[in-house]
Design a protein around this motif. Structure first.
Motif, PDB file in Angstrom:
ATOM      1  N   HIS A 218       0.772  -1.095   0.056  1.00 47.81           N
ATOM      2  CA  HIS A 218       0.058   0.014   0.010  1.00 47.81           C
ATOM      3  C   HIS A 218       0.720   1.241   0.028  1.00 47.81           C
ATOM      4  O   HIS A 218       1.976   1.265   0.724  1.00 47.81           O
ATOM      5  N   TYR A 251      -8.994   5.460   5.501  1.00 46.50           N
ATOM      6  CA  TYR A 251      -8.975   4.867   4.197  1.00 46.50           C
ATOM      7  C   TYR A 251      -8.989   3.268   4.652  1.00 46.50           C
ATOM      8  O   TYR A 251      -8.513   2.667   5.567  1.00 46.50           O
ATOM      9  N   HIS A 252     -10.125   2.757   3.794  1.00 46.79           N
ATOM     10  CA  HIS A 252     -10.363   1.461   3.902  1.00 46.79           C
ATOM     11  C   HIS A 252     -10.338   0.945   2.672  1.00 46.79           C
ATOM     12  O   HIS A 252     -10.802   1.258   1.515  1.00 46.79           O
ATOM     13  N   CYS A 253      -9.611  -0.567   2.595  1.00 48.08           N
ATOM     14  CA  CYS A 253      -9.571  -1.114   1.385  1.00 48.08           C
ATOM     15  C   CYS A 253      -9.898  -2.498   1.559  1.00 48.08           C
ATOM     16  O   CYS A 253      -9.309  -3.410   2.405  1.00 48.08           O
ATOM     17  N   GLU A 254     -10.899  -3.061   1.029  1.00 49.18           N
ATOM     18  CA  GLU A 254     -11.503  -4.539   1.059  1.00 49.18           C
ATOM     19  C   GLU A 254     -10.595  -5.385   0.172  1.00 49.18           C
ATOM     20  O   GLU A 254      -9.823  -5.027  -0.680  1.00 49.18           O
TER      21      GLU A 254
END
Length: 661
Positions: A218, A251-254
């Motif tokens: 990331h 910040y959100h990431c699946e």
């Protein structure tokens, strides 16, 4: 203030709070959360941080089984304190729990502070057991993590370090640079699948770097590291939250299925320049594992296992102390009581040598079935040596582009008659010099002890060997080869003995001695010598084989004798035979080995591996095998006795890849 998790206790109900105050005093408070009630606070210990300008802690971790507390401070130091049960019992016996045993704060925190201050004198002010001052530079230690009995620390100096406890003292094993440009490392996370994630800031981005894949997972623009932040990952999603301009950002990431499939993992980011086989490790229920070390243009060295059955190379450890390419490797085997032990030297660009102690043992839990413990022993750079010289303003500084082209460990320098803890290393250098270094492993000292600029041009290869006469007297001999095709033979016994005496008298510091002129010099080739190997024959003579840039192979037979006349005590070398094969290969000969007195193996950039039968006046090719590694850089060989007493030779080739034959 900082929160520290207590091993064995749920973080939802209990944690430790460390508070740094005036005069370097740090308090350890145990906080227990009670639903519907005020927290229960107990003072557990008082500690004295070492003196410095910014005297406060930044992070900490408990080693409760050993009764120890490790913390980092703003000055970049790592500090070890005792936190045994005696402190806890003292706290309980003096009732330092808000005025009474097991008391609970019912009101506000205003009642807690004077109570702790009033009773803290009952606890002793603990001094550090061990201090590694300024380990991470002046920018501070950012985190301390405990994993599988090892201590890991991170800092804003761009490296993270692995340490261990040795007799209640902190000992640095090695340091790692995760990737170029990631100067601000904040935290390490060990995942359940064996990966190590490095969390930090690169410019104004938050970066999560995977040590397994060697790439960023990331990269989130957040404005840089001067902010409060938190990161959490799970198999389902990854979350990063931070404060920017007074706002809380999320910040959100699946997790998404990966569409890429890795066919073959890389060992290095650039071509492999050198390879050495350390030995074999026996693991019950598995075939024998061969352990290798490779060096590369990507400035790292890699310890790996290669199994014939699995046909896979599995890295065990990566050594990232070099600031330029790793050009050459050498090692000396140690006592193998616990496993495969070796003292490894690596060298290359910027005139830099690094030394490590490796211990490879079986580990049935890990994927590789072998584990490798690495301890960084010592390092040396010529420009650092120059910085310590007196009157250096009157001298010309050494060339910063000097490279070490080849290394060789001088064998058996310690004897029963003359025991010495010093080990010696010979180096061929691009500035035309041959240098001898002394290593004192216990004191972690690597010292330049002797040098010579006899060749007056780049020295490409060096090989040290030992000659023992019938009476038991030993002579340490050295063979060097340069870019003009010359091969020189030296007797370095005297300089080594003089260096041992000087090092003992000066306690490890000395001015470099001058090597004597070579005993004999042979013009073996018309241009640079890229490969060199020496093998002792059953008659006590020495076969010296070399390969050149012009594709030729040269073999000579040497005899070591005592000098006559005035130099009766000296060493004399006689060349008995010489055999040359011009145009043996269509390109540079990068590897050569004398397998038997009449059998040679050579490897070239033309991707041919050729066996030669040596006759008194010529070399006759027996067979040629094509290998698949382009731009060959080096070859290493060894022999094994298979079942049925069959002798089998193995060789490993490196360049733009690695191949075992």
């Amino acid at each position: 203030l900082s929160w520290v998790a207590r091993p064995g206790l749920s973080p939802d109900t209990a944690a430790a709070l460390l508070a740094s105050g005036p005069d370097g005093e740090m308090l350890w408070l145990d906080i227990t959360h009670r639903p519907g009630q005020a927290p229960w606070v107990r003072l557990m210990g008082r500690y004295l941080l070492p003196p410095c300008k910014q005297r406060w802690h930044t992070c900490a971790a408990f080693l409760l089984q050993e009764g120890l507390l490790v913390c980092g401070d703003r000055r970049g130091s790592l500090i070890l304190f005792p936190c045994s049960s005696s402190s806890r019992s003292a706290a309980e016996s003096t009732s330092i729990v808000n005025g009474g045993t097991d008391a609970i704060v019912e009101d506000s925190s205003n009642e807690l502070e004077p109570s702790c201050l009033l009773h803290k004198g009952a606890l002793p002010l603990e001094s550090p057991l061990s201090v590694l001052f300024g380990l991470h530079g002046k920018t501070g230690v950012t985190s301390v993590t405990i994993h599988r009995g090892y201590i890991y620390s991170t800092g804003r100096d761009g490296v993270y370090r692995q340490l261990r406890l040795q007799d209640q003292q902190l000992e640095v094993l090695q340091k790692h640079r995760p990737c170029k440009g990631l100067q601000w490392i904040e935290e390490l996370q060990f995942t359940s699948d064996g990966d190590l994630l490095v969390l930090g800031f690169h410019a104004d981005n938050f970066v999560v770097w995977s040590s397994r894949t060697g790439e960023n997972i990331h990269c989130i623009p957040c404005g840089g590291g001067h902010r409060s932040w938190s990161y959490c990952s799970s198999p389902l999603a990854e979350v990063f939250t931070f404060i920017k301009s007074g706002d809380v950002m999320l910040y959100h990431c699946e997790a998404e299925p990966c569409e890429q499939q890795l066919l073959l993992a890389s060992l290095h980011g650039r071509e492999i320049t050198c390879v050495r086989r350390l030995g074999a490790v026996e693991v019950p229920g598995h075939p024998t594992f061969n352990v290798f070390v490779t060096g590369s243009e990507d400035t790292t060295a890699c310890v790996l296992v290669l199994s014939e059955n699995s046909r896979a190379a599995v890295p065990l450890a990566r050594l990232s102390d070099h600031i330029s390419s790793v050009r050459t490797l050498a090692f000396a085997m140690g006592p193998g009581d616990e496993g495969l032990s070796a003292l490894l030297f690596s060298a290359g660009g910027r005139a830099q040598i690094e030394c490590y102690r490796l211990l490879c043992t079986e580990d049935t839990v890990s994927e590789s079935a072998v584990t490798c413990q690495v301890v960084h022993v010592a390092s040396h750079r010529l420009d650092e040596h120059w910085e310590r010289k007196k009157n250096r303003h009157k001298l010309v500084k050494m060339d910063p582009e000097t490279r070490y082209m080849s290394l060789s460990v001088v064998p058996e320098t310690s004897t029963k008659q003359l025991p010495t803890p010093w080990k010696f290393l010979a180096a061929a250098c691009s500035d035309g010099s041959v240098r001898i270094f002394g290593l004192l492993e216990g004191a972690q000292k690597l010292v330049l002890v002797a040098e010579s600029f006899h060749h007056q041009r780049c020295v490409l290869k060096v090989e040290a060997f030992l000659h023992t006469w019938a009476g038991g007297e030993r002579r340490h001999l050295l063979c060097t080869a340069a870019t003009d095709g010359s091969i020189a033979f030296w007797d370095i016994t005297g300089p080594i003995m003089d260096a041992v005496d000087a090092l003992h008298q000066a306690e490890g510091e000395m001015q470099p001695l001058a090597l004597d002129t070579p005993l004999v010099t042979i013009m073996a080739h018309s241009c640079g010598v890229n490969s060199l190997h020496i093998r002792e024959t059953p008659e006590g003579q020495y076969q010296v084989a070399s390969g050149s840039d012009d594709g030729s192979i040269h073999v000579c037979l040497l005899e070591v004798a005592l000098g006559r006349g005035e130099a009766a005590a000296g060493t004399c070398l006689q060349v008995l035979e010489r055999v040359s094969r011009p145009c043996a290969h269509a390109a540079h000969v990068m590897g050569i080995r004398v397998l038997q007195p009449d059998l040679l193996l050579s490897a070239s950039v033309d991707q041919c591996l050729t066996l030669w039968n040596q006759h008194p006046d010529e070399l006759v090719p027996l067979s040629t095998t094509f290998f698949h590694v382009p731009d060959l850089a080096e070859m290493d060989c060894w022999e094994e006795v298979e079942a049925g007493r069959e002798l089998r030779y193995y060789c490993v080739l490196c360049g733009r890849g690695l191949e075992l034959l």
